[in-house]
Design a protein around this motif. Structure first.
Motif, PDB file in Angstrom:
ATOM      1  N   ALA A  85      50.940  32.394  30.511  1.00  0.00           N
ATOM      2  CA  ALA A  85      50.646  32.805  31.880  1.00  0.00           C
ATOM      3  C   ALA A  85      49.145  32.663  32.109  1.00  0.00           C
ATOM      4  O   ALA A  85      48.347  33.301  31.422  1.00  0.00           O
ATOM      5  CB  ALA A  85      51.079  34.245  32.133  1.00  0.00           C
ATOM      6  N   GLU A  86      48.778  31.798  33.048  1.00  0.00           N
ATOM      7  CA  GLU A  86      47.363  31.634  33.383  1.00  0.00           C
ATOM      8  C   GLU A  86      46.952  32.685  34.401  1.00  0.00           C
ATOM      9  O   GLU A  86      47.588  32.838  35.444  1.00  0.00           O
ATOM     10  CB  GLU A  86      47.097  30.243  33.948  1.00  0.00           C
ATOM     11  CG  GLU A  86      45.629  30.037  34.306  1.00  0.00           C
ATOM     12  CD  GLU A  86      45.379  28.767  35.089  1.00  0.00           C
ATOM     13  OE1 GLU A  86      44.285  28.649  35.681  1.00  0.00           O
ATOM     14  OE2 GLU A  86      46.271  27.896  35.125  1.00  0.00           O
ATOM     15  N   GLY A  87      45.888  33.399  34.108  1.00  0.00           N
ATOM     16  CA  GLY A  87      45.407  34.439  35.005  1.00  0.00           C
ATOM     17  C   GLY A  87      44.619  33.881  36.176  1.00  0.00           C
ATOM     18  O   GLY A  87      44.371  32.680  36.288  1.00  0.00           O
ATOM     19  N   SER A  88      44.215  34.791  37.056  1.00  0.00           N
ATOM     20  CA  SER A  88      43.347  34.444  38.177  1.00  0.00           C
ATOM     21  C   SER A  88      42.131  35.364  38.147  1.00  0.00           C
ATOM     22  O   SER A  88      42.215  36.509  37.699  1.00  0.00           O
ATOM     23  CB  SER A  88      44.083  34.597  39.513  1.00  0.00           C
ATOM     24  OG  SER A  88      44.564  35.915  39.664  1.00  0.00           O
ATOM     25  N   MET A  89      40.987  34.830  38.570  1.00  0.00           N
ATOM     26  CA  MET A  89      39.714  35.578  38.574  1.00  0.00           C
ATOM     27  C   MET A  89      39.489  36.217  37.200  1.00  0.00           C
ATOM     28  O   MET A  89      39.791  35.618  36.178  1.00  0.00           O
ATOM     29  CB  MET A  89      39.717  36.598  39.709  1.00  0.00           C
ATOM     30  CG  MET A  89      39.919  35.994  41.076  1.00  0.00           C
ATOM     31  SD  MET A  89      39.776  37.180  42.435  1.00  0.00           S
ATOM     32  CE  MET A  89      41.191  38.229  42.161  1.00  0.00           C
ATOM     33  N   GLY A  90      38.923  37.427  37.184  1.00  0.00           N
ATOM     34  CA  GLY A  90      38.745  38.128  35.922  1.00  0.00           C
ATOM     35  C   GLY A  90      39.994  38.924  35.563  1.00  0.00           C
ATOM     36  O   GLY A  90      40.850  39.200  36.418  1.00  0.00           O
ATOM     37  N   LEU A  91      40.108  39.339  34.321  1.00  0.00           N
ATOM     38  CA  LEU A  91      41.318  39.970  33.800  1.00  0.00           C
ATOM     39  C   LEU A  91      41.768  41.157  34.641  1.00  0.00           C
ATOM     40  O   LEU A  91      42.968  41.327  34.886  1.00  0.00           O
ATOM     41  CB  LEU A  91      41.076  40.404  32.344  1.00  0.00           C
ATOM     42  CG  LEU A  91      42.192  41.176  31.644  1.00  0.00           C
ATOM     43  CD1 LEU A  91      43.481  40.372  31.604  1.00  0.00           C
ATOM     44  CD2 LEU A  91      41.748  41.551  30.222  1.00  0.00           C
ATOM     45  N   PHE A  92      40.842  42.003  35.073  1.00  0.00           N
ATOM     46  CA  PHE A  92      41.211  43.219  35.803  1.00  0.00           C
ATOM     47  C   PHE A  92      40.955  43.121  37.302  1.00  0.00           C
ATOM     48  O   PHE A  92      41.074  44.112  38.017  1.00  0.00           O
ATOM     49  CB  PHE A  92      40.450  44.417  35.219  1.00  0.00           C
ATOM     50  CG  PHE A  92      40.808  44.694  33.787  1.00  0.00           C
ATOM     51  CD1 PHE A  92      41.984  45.339  33.447  1.00  0.00           C
ATOM     52  CD2 PHE A  92      39.972  44.269  32.757  1.00  0.00           C
ATOM     53  CE1 PHE A  92      42.322  45.567  32.130  1.00  0.00           C
ATOM     54  CE2 PHE A  92      40.300  44.501  31.435  1.00  0.00           C
ATOM     55  CZ  PHE A  92      41.481  45.151  31.108  1.00  0.00           C
ATOM     56  N   ASP A  93      40.631  41.934  37.785  1.00  0.00           N
ATOM     57  CA  ASP A  93      40.307  41.783  39.203  1.00  0.00           C
ATOM     58  C   ASP A  93      41.568  41.744  40.054  1.00  0.00           C
ATOM     59  O   ASP A  93      42.458  40.916  39.845  1.00  0.00           O
ATOM     60  CB  ASP A  93      39.500  40.503  39.436  1.00  0.00           C
ATOM     61  CG  ASP A  93      38.130  40.570  38.778  1.00  0.00           C
ATOM     62  OD1 ASP A  93      37.581  41.684  38.679  1.00  0.00           O
ATOM     63  OD2 ASP A  93      37.621  39.515  38.361  1.00  0.00           O
ATOM     64  N   GLY A  94      41.620  42.639  41.028  1.00  0.00           N
ATOM     65  CA  GLY A  94      42.702  42.682  41.991  1.00  0.00           C
ATOM     66  C   GLY A  94      42.148  43.257  43.283  1.00  0.00           C
ATOM     67  O   GLY A  94      40.945  43.234  43.521  1.00  0.00           O
ATOM     68  N   VAL A  95      43.017  43.763  44.114  1.00  0.00           N
ATOM     69  CA  VAL A  95      42.583  44.362  45.365  1.00  0.00           C
ATOM     70  C   VAL A  95      42.444  45.878  45.188  1.00  0.00           C
ATOM     71  O   VAL A  95      42.893  46.444  44.189  1.00  0.00           O
ATOM     72  CB  VAL A  95      43.566  44.040  46.500  1.00  0.00           C
ATOM     73  CG1 VAL A  95      43.534  42.545  46.801  1.00  0.00           C
ATOM     74  CG2 VAL A  95      44.982  44.477  46.162  1.00  0.00           C
ATOM     75  N   ALA A  96      41.832  46.513  46.172  1.00  0.00           N
ATOM     76  CA  ALA A  96      41.536  47.937  46.051  1.00  0.00           C
ATOM     77  C   ALA A  96      42.782  48.807  46.168  1.00  0.00           C
ATOM     78  O   ALA A  96      42.871  49.868  45.539  1.00  0.00           O
ATOM     79  CB  ALA A  96      40.512  48.344  47.107  1.00  0.00           C
ATOM     80  N   ALA A  97      43.735  48.389  46.984  1.00  0.00           N
ATOM     81  CA  ALA A  97      44.938  49.187  47.213  1.00  0.00           C
ATOM     82  C   ALA A  97      46.128  48.564  46.497  1.00  0.00           C
ATOM     83  O   ALA A  97      46.342  47.352  46.560  1.00  0.00           O
ATOM     84  CB  ALA A  97      45.229  49.291  48.713  1.00  0.00           C
ATOM     85  N   ARG A  98      46.912  49.392  45.855  1.00  0.00           N
ATOM     86  CA  ARG A  98      48.070  48.921  45.103  1.00  0.00           C
ATOM     87  C   ARG A  98      49.122  48.332  46.042  1.00  0.00           C
ATOM     88  O   ARG A  98      49.357  48.832  47.141  1.00  0.00           O
ATOM     89  CB  ARG A  98      48.672  50.093  44.319  1.00  0.00           C
ATOM     90  CG  ARG A  98      49.823  49.711  43.399  1.00  0.00           C
ATOM     91  CD  ARG A  98      50.321  50.948  42.661  1.00  0.00           C
ATOM     92  NE  ARG A  98      51.501  50.653  41.867  1.00  0.00           N
ATOM     93  CZ  ARG A  98      51.480  50.199  40.623  1.00  0.00           C
ATOM     94  NH1 ARG A  98      50.320  49.973  40.039  1.00  0.00           N
ATOM     95  NH2 ARG A  98      52.596  49.958  39.956  1.00  0.00           N
TER      96      ARG A  98
END
Length: 436
Positions: A85-98
């Motif tokens: 599985a290829e990730g996107s951006m940095g490992l823990f980077d996501g949006v602020a709201a779940r």
């Protein structure tokens, strides 16, 4: 059981795609069946995965998809020898709201599926600090397990030695170190990598990357550190309804951004897909009951689209009696006019009043949650659609009735509402899933 790994990094642009493709092709050359996935909403990388593995790749996205959907999608890797599985951006980077099952971070997928992470670390301009970064990522979230790292763009043997020593002291395994090697860089443009189908030499590029990585990375050690994953049986699959029974789908270099899992879900539900090429001046199949124009790069082909009278007249005739929907670039083509990067205005289909311009570029990027105010093909009023928007066009006019109330990932209402007029609808976001 397949060996399973997530390829991630501290940030974008470090070399995740190149390493993923290289590992996939290198193991493929060893006779292993490799299944790739893309964590997050990027719709370009899966085509590169397919080129490397000869197996279709799909996106898995914790913001837009629930756990059963993700489990359903990854179950296709159950007959593979290796799953990447290829990730996107940095490992823990996501949006602020779940979102539905997470924030869209690669770490969500790694933890959810129990797949260990291989980090690509670029130590350019640093040495021991690279170990501190890797250790911080290892310890940041208890449910995410680090298998080890691959160093990329190492400047010299001395530089490599300094970084390796620091990582060893931190208890982090190094699978290999790649010296700078510009020849395997993949071409880019404003929405990311140039698409795989546009590169005649893509096979040679991936072969070269595989040779280079196999020379500098211990492939056996990487496999040994992988998880042993057993896919779980899933009662519910994708919550995706096809927009019609027979779908005329625009498909060429200007209309290529469509999520593979969407097409598979349409076919699984019994729909037929009839592709046609607007760039070849083809009209939608007259026997279809709906027409779908995906996104892509219409701004690079605006003059040709404007000149292709058979396509435009055929599309207009189709829309007199049947639904036509456009996503992002397809939405722009349904509009009245498109101004290219040189400031030249081109007449589009005119099914909607939308006017857009690339002469004044501004990036629009992020997840979108749309609550439909009116029906669109495959979805009823009130449906909550999750998707992703990424383009550089500026709206000059959007005069038609809004299709939806659209929010970004923080819940903020945005101006890109989509439009509807007659049988034509369009959105700036690419549909990923509908909330159950």
């Amino acid at each position: 059981m397949p060996a399973s790994l997530v390829i991630s990094a501290p940030a974008s642009g470090v070399g995740k795609t190149t390493l993923t493709l290289a590992l996939a092709r290198a193991w493929r050359k060893r006779g292993l069946n490799v299944q790739c996935f893309k964590s997050g909403p990027d719709y370009i990388d899966p085509a590169f995965h397919a080129a490397a593995t000869e197996r279709a790749s799909v996106n898995v996205d914790s913001w837009a998809m629930d756990r059963s959907t993700i489990a359903h999608l990854v179950s296709r890797g159950g007959d593979a020898d290796v799953v990447l599985a290829e990730g996107s951006m940095g490992l823990f980077d996501g949006v602020a709201a779940r979102g539905v099952s997470g924030t869209g971070a690669t770490a969500d997928i790694a933890e959810m599926l129990g797949w260990p992470v291989v980090l690509v670390i670029d130590p350019s301009g640093q040495a021991q600090t690279a170990a501190a970064i890797a250790a911080g990522l290892r310890d940041y979230r208890a449910g995410v397990r680090l298998a080890g790292v691959v160093l990329n763009r190492v400047a010299s043997p001395r530089h490599e030695d300094l970084v390796r020593r620091a990582l060893k002291e931190a208890g982090i395994k190094v699978f290999g170190a790649l010296p700078r090697h510009a020849e395997i860089s993949l071409p880019k443009r404003h929405l990311g990598l140039v698409q795989a189908e546009e590169q005649a030499e893509i096979g040679e590029l991936i072969d070269e990357a595989a040779r280079f990585v196999a020379e500098h990375v211990d492939l056996d050690a990487v496999l040994h550190a992988a998880g042993q994953w057993s896919p779980q049986a899933v009662a519910n699959g994708l919550n995706v309804r096809p927009p019609g029974q027979r779908i005329a789908l625009a498909r060429d270099a200007a209309f290529s951004f469509v999520y593979p899992h969407m097409l598979e879900a349409w076919r699984a539900a019994g729909a037929e897909i009839a592709p046609f090429s607007p760039l070849a001046d083809e009209a939608p199949d007259a026997s279809a009951d709906v027409c779908w124009l995906p996104g892509g790069y219409p701004e690079l082909h605006a003059g040709k689209i404007a000149a292709n009278a058979r396509f435009r007249s055929g599309l207009r005739a189709f829309a007199e009696t049947r639904p036509v929907h456009g996503e992002c670039g397809g939405y722009m083509v349904l509009g009245t006019g498109l101004t290219d990067a040189d400031g030249i205005s081109h007449e589009m289909a005119g099914l909607l009043g939308l006017e857009t311009s690339f002469a004044k570029r501004r990036m629009h990027l992020g997840y979108r949650l749309a609550e439909l105010a009116a029906p669109m093909p495959g979805h009823q009023p009130g449906a909550r659609l999750r998707g992703h928007e990424f383009h550089y066009s500026t709206i000059l006019a959007q005069p038609d009735t809004p299709l939806a109330v659209v929010h970004d990932a923080t819940g903020t209402v945005i101006a890109e509402t989509g439009s509807r007029r007659g049988h034509a609808t369009g959105t700036f976001f690419h549909l990923i899933a509908e909330d159950r």
